[in-house]
Scaffold this motif. Structure first.
Motif, short mmCIF file in Angstrom:
data_model
loop_
_atom_site.label_atom_id
_atom_site.label_comp_id
_atom_site.label_asym_id
_atom_site.label_seq_id
_atom_site.Cartn_x
_atom_site.Cartn_y
_atom_site.Cartn_z
N ALA A 32 22.29 18.12 -23.14
CA ALA A 32 23.15 16.94 -22.95
C ALA A 32 22.36 15.66 -23.12
CB ALA A 32 23.80 16.99 -21.57
N TYR A 33 21.14 15.64 -22.57
CA TYR A 33 20.30 14.45 -22.71
C TYR A 33 20.05 14.15 -24.19
CZ TYR A 33 16.49 11.18 -22.58
OH TYR A 33 15.73 10.07 -22.79
N LYS A 34 19.69 15.16 -24.95
CA LYS A 34 19.42 15.00 -26.38
C LYS A 34 20.66 14.48 -27.11
CE LYS A 34 17.10 16.18 -30.35
NZ LYS A 34 17.31 15.04 -31.19
N LEU A 35 21.80 15.07 -26.79
CA LEU A 35 23.06 14.66 -27.43
C LEU A 35 23.38 13.20 -27.15
CD1 LEU A 35 25.70 15.58 -28.91
CD2 LEU A 35 26.61 16.07 -26.65
N VAL A 87 37.02 18.02 -17.86
CA VAL A 87 35.92 17.66 -18.75
C VAL A 87 34.63 18.38 -18.34
CG1 VAL A 87 35.09 15.52 -17.67
CG2 VAL A 87 34.99 15.76 -20.12
N LEU A 88 34.40 18.53 -17.03
CA LEU A 88 33.20 19.24 -16.58
C LEU A 88 33.22 20.70 -17.01
CD1 LEU A 88 32.82 17.71 -13.01
CD2 LEU A 88 31.19 17.47 -14.90
N LYS A 89 34.37 21.36 -16.88
CA LYS A 89 34.48 22.77 -17.31
C LYS A 89 34.25 22.90 -18.80
CE LYS A 89 37.51 24.35 -13.62
NZ LYS A 89 38.84 24.81 -13.25
N ARG A 90 34.83 21.99 -19.57
CA ARG A 90 34.66 22.02 -21.03
C ARG A 90 33.19 21.83 -21.40
NH1 ARG A 90 38.57 18.50 -22.55
NH2 ARG A 90 37.21 16.68 -22.44
N MET A 91 32.52 20.90 -20.74
CA MET A 91 31.12 20.64 -21.05
C MET A 91 30.22 21.77 -20.56
SD MET A 91 30.68 16.50 -20.76
CE MET A 91 30.85 16.45 -19.00
N ILE A 116 30.74 9.44 -21.14
CA ILE A 116 30.61 8.67 -19.90
C ILE A 116 30.22 9.58 -18.74
CG2 ILE A 116 31.91 7.33 -18.19
CD1 ILE A 116 33.50 6.20 -20.67
N VAL A 117 30.88 10.74 -18.63
CA VAL A 117 30.55 11.66 -17.54
C VAL A 117 29.12 12.16 -17.68
CG1 VAL A 117 31.11 13.89 -16.49
CG2 VAL A 117 32.94 12.28 -17.05
N LEU A 118 28.69 12.46 -18.90
CA LEU A 118 27.30 12.89 -19.10
C LEU A 118 26.32 11.80 -18.69
CD1 LEU A 118 27.33 14.94 -22.42
CD2 LEU A 118 26.97 15.78 -20.10
N MET A 119 26.63 10.56 -19.02
CA MET A 119 25.75 9.46 -18.63
C MET A 119 25.67 9.34 -17.11
SD MET A 119 26.58 6.70 -21.60
CE MET A 119 25.45 5.48 -20.98
N ILE A 120 26.79 9.55 -16.43
CA ILE A 120 26.80 9.54 -14.96
C ILE A 120 25.93 10.68 -14.44
CG2 ILE A 120 28.22 9.93 -12.90
CD1 ILE A 120 30.49 8.40 -14.48
N LEU A 121 26.10 11.86 -15.03
CA LEU A 121 25.31 13.02 -14.61
C LEU A 121 23.82 12.79 -14.88
CD1 LEU A 121 27.57 15.94 -15.82
CD2 LEU A 121 27.10 15.31 -13.45
N GLY A 138 33.47 13.49 -27.04
CA GLY A 138 34.50 12.51 -26.72
C GLY A 138 33.97 11.42 -25.82
N SER A 139 34.68 10.31 -25.75
CA SER A 139 34.19 9.18 -24.95
C SER A 139 34.14 9.51 -23.46
CB SER A 139 35.02 7.93 -25.21
OG SER A 139 36.37 8.16 -24.87
#
Length: 109
Positions: A81-84, A46-50, A10-15, A5-6
């Protein structure tokens, strides 16, 4: 490619831009980047889901006096996550190359 999801993206990019970060700082970076507010509970969801998907890991940091001796949970992105996010970005760049700006003639089409 796995579905993302968007908000997750975004949260992954921040992380991925930080080694380790807590949810309050994630919310601040989100708000700075997008000029939109986001609640801490929304970030936690979103963090728990990821984390369940294996995209995020977490641990408790050290207790702090300003938190009354409580510890903050610290998050970071995994190599998965980076690969995704990297694969998704490549696909977006490829698609973006075919995008043309609509002319005014298409406004009512």
């Amino acid at each position: 490619m796995e579905s993302i999801g968007s908000l997750e993206e975004i949260v992954l990019m921040i992380l991925l831009g930080n080694k380790k970060i807590n949810s309050v700082d994630i919310a601040k970076e989100y708000e700075d980047a997008l000029s939109k507010n986001i609640s801490i509970p929304a970030i936690h969801v979103v963090l728990k889901r990821m984390e369940k998907k294996g995209w995020v890991k977490s641990e408790f940091g050290q207790p702090t006096a300003e938190r009354g001796g409580r510890r903050k949970r610290i998050y970071w992105a995994t190599p998965t996550a980076y690969k995704l996010v990297s694969d998704l970005n490549e696909a977006k760049v490829k698609l973006w190359k075919s995008v043309t700006k609509p002319s005014l003639n298409y406004a009512h089409a």
